[in-house]
Design an enzyme around this catalytic site. Structure first.
Site, short mmCIF file in Angstrom:
data_model
loop_
_atom_site.label_atom_id
_atom_site.label_comp_id
_atom_site.label_asym_id
_atom_site.label_seq_id
_atom_site.Cartn_x
_atom_site.Cartn_y
_atom_site.Cartn_z
N ASP A 263 0.84 -1.20 0.00
CA ASP A 263 0.00 0.00 0.00
C ASP A 263 0.88 1.24 0.00
O ASP A 263 1.37 1.67 1.03
CB ASP A 263 -0.92 -0.02 1.23
CG ASP A 263 -1.89 1.15 1.24
OD1 ASP A 263 -1.96 1.87 0.23
OD2 ASP A 263 -2.58 1.33 2.27
N LYS A 270 1.43 7.91 0.57
CA LYS A 270 1.88 7.88 1.96
C LYS A 270 3.26 8.55 2.07
O LYS A 270 3.94 8.72 1.06
CB LYS A 270 2.01 6.42 2.44
CG LYS A 270 0.70 5.70 2.67
CD LYS A 270 0.95 4.33 3.29
CE LYS A 270 -0.33 3.56 3.50
NZ LYS A 270 -1.27 4.19 4.44
N ARG A 344 -11.04 -0.61 2.10
CA ARG A 344 -12.51 -0.69 2.15
C ARG A 344 -13.09 -0.92 0.77
O ARG A 344 -14.15 -1.50 0.62
CB ARG A 344 -13.06 0.57 2.83
CG ARG A 344 -12.78 1.84 2.09
CD ARG A 344 -12.99 3.08 2.96
NE ARG A 344 -11.90 3.26 3.92
CZ ARG A 344 -11.86 4.21 4.84
NH1 ARG A 344 -12.87 5.05 4.95
NH2 ARG A 344 -10.84 4.32 5.67
#
Ligand code: BES
Ligand code: ZN
Ligand code: ZN
Length: 490
Positions: A263, A270, A344
């Site tokens: 991720d 990030k 999600r």
């Protein structure tokens, strides 16, 4: 590595090492030979039994074993299965350092500790087995070797009565180790296609039904959210479906696990340090797959479906933009206001598919979903979200038993407000950072229809940077023991 449970003559045995656990305020062993030996040790005040105190004695005159490892547990009122797991794990790690090839743990007395013998044996076996796991696949020089034989010494009657625990603990711990290793493998060696193959291979080996959907199939069936997250990656996504059938099952449980093999955050990138551990973002899928693999061997009385969406969340010229609107498998549209809230997205497609295809009575998802959950509960607790109090109770009971701790969190209806989108049916990014773990869970809840559902956010406990008593640095396998215990109740 072999796990054993047996009884033998302590005076005549030639076994290598006997580990004895001792409390500082109370005698907790029952065996006479052990107790007279301990009495002598304590008479010369060599060992108090304080927590973490360790002593090794060589060629003890009264015992046949070559070595005795005495390990202090501290106050007896603090005794619990977890204290035993920790002690067993530490003793085994000490054994690894000393290059031992065999350790036998003397099981403390159930009567004197007030614990059930089954719990004592299980805890010792788990701590020993899991503490013996070494992950050095990427090291040139393999400096450590696991202890070849780990045994539990018990009363003859108990060794016979509880013989079946050995196979059960072995199956569950082997699966835990499998999940740990999948999580610890760096992302470059577990791109979705490869990860799917690894899971499929292990699952097929134990007789699970395995189906792997490739990109074409995902496009054809309309898995819009999985495809959107995976879009920037050069590595195509996979959806792995595992099935376990029990002959007399009355219930079907679907388990869905987040499988983001890395991720980066995507366009909502990030920070550098925020990415350091992001190979762990598939830990939910690893735990679910490993649980099904354990189930194939321990045979719980319930049908199981594992649904594992596997993607890489990357950046590139063909990445999903912030603000893109996607059509999900369930048909609802989602405005992607943050590409780092990707977990999600893949989960709702996988959950909608699981519910539509298999009509499970219960759906449980496991995911390293939010940093907010780690802020709320710290790194050692998972958050559990469900409207179903009975389901929460059952999961928390298993969490307490296995010490894979979960804390119930709220799912307030009125917080759904935070997920409103001006343009689509829902936004993947809440309008406030506050309560981020809750809004993530509420987002998923919009896709579970009326099935009994629980979401477990394992962002905290899925991964550790430094080893602990019975887990090395890396993936922890969190969730496998918890789910296996939960399933064993059906
Ligand atoms: N994979 C992360 C969550 C995570 C954080 C896992 C730390 C393990 C350790 C997840 O995809 C994520 O980035 N979530 C965002 C959501 C936010 C953008 C709404 C977060 O938690 O910041
Ligand atoms: Zn993310
Ligand atoms: Zn993520």
């Amino acid at each position: 590595m072999k796990l054993e449970l047996s009884n033998f003559d302590l005076k005549a045995t030639e076994k290598n090492t006997l580990a004895i656990l001792v409390c500082e305020d109370k005698q907790i062993n029952e065996n006479r030979t052990i107790n007279s030996f301990l009495k002598k040790v304590q008479e010369i005040e060599a060992f108090k039994g304080e927590k973490g105190e360790e002593m090794i004695l060589y060629s003890p005159p009264d015992l046949g074993v070559h070595r005795v490892l005495i390990y202090g547990l501290g106050k007896s009122e603090k005794l619990s299965p977890e204290t035993l797991r920790v002690a067993a794990g530490k003793a085994v790690r000490c054994g690894i350092r000393k290059k031992l090839d065999e350790i036998w743990f003397a099981a403390p007395s159930d009567r004197k500790t007030g614990m059930a013998m089954e719990a004592i044996l299980e805890a010792l076996m788990e701590g020993a087995f899991l503490g013996n796991h070494i992950y050095d696949a990427y090291k040139g020089e393999k400096k450590r070797t696991p202890v070849a034989t780990l045994g539990i010494f018990a009363k003859a009657a108990d060794a016979k009565k509880y013989a079946d625990i050995v196979d059960r603990v072995t199956a569950v711990c082997q699966s835990t180790v499998l999940a740990r290793e999948w999580v610890s493998i760096p992302a470059n060696d577990k791109l979705p296609a490869r990860y799917a193959e690894m899971v499929a291979k292990e699952a097929e080996a134990v007789g699970l039904t395995v189906r792997v959907m490739e990109e074409d199939a995902l496009v054809e069936k309309g898995f819009g959210a999985i495809l959107a997250v995976s879009k920037a990656s050069d590595a195509p996504p996979r959806l792995v479906i595992l099935e376990y059938k029990a002959e007399k099952a009355k219930e079907t449980i679907a388990m869905v696990g987040k499988g983001v093999i890395f991720d980066s955050g995507g366009m909502s990138l990030k920070t550098g340090s925020g990415m350091e551990t992001m190979k762990c973002d598939m830990a939910g899928s690893a735990a679910v797959a490993a649980t099904l693999i354990a189930a194939a061997r321990t045979k719980p009385n319930v049908n199981l479906i594992g649904v594992l969406p596997m993607v890489e969340n990357m950046i590139s010229g063909h990445a999903i933009h912030v603000g893109d609107i996607i059509k999900t498998y369930a048909g609802k549209t989602v405005e992607v206001l943050n590409t780092d809230a990707e977990g999600r997205l893949i989960l709702i497609d996988a959950i909608a598919y699981a519910i539509e295809q298999y009509k499970p009575g219960i759906t449980i998802d496991l995911a390293t979903l939010t940093g907010a959950c780690v802020i709320a509960l710290g790194e050692k607790y998972a958050g559990i979200f469900s409207q179903d109090d009975d389901l929460v109770k059952a999961l928390v009971t298993s969490a307490e038993k296995t010490h894979e701790r979960c804390w119930p969190m709220p799912l307030p209806e009125d917080y759904k407000e935070l997920l409103k989108s001006e343009f689509a049916d829902i936004s993947n990014m809440p309008s406030t950072r506050s309560g981020g773990a809750i809004s993530a869970a509420l987002f998923i809840s919009e896709f579970v229809k009326d099935t009994r559902w629980a979401h477990i956010d394992i962002a905290g406990p899925a991964y550790i940077r430094k080893e602990n008593a019975y887990c090395g640095a890396g993936g922890t396998g969190f969730g496998v023991r918890l789910l296996c215990d939960f399933l064993s109740k059906f």
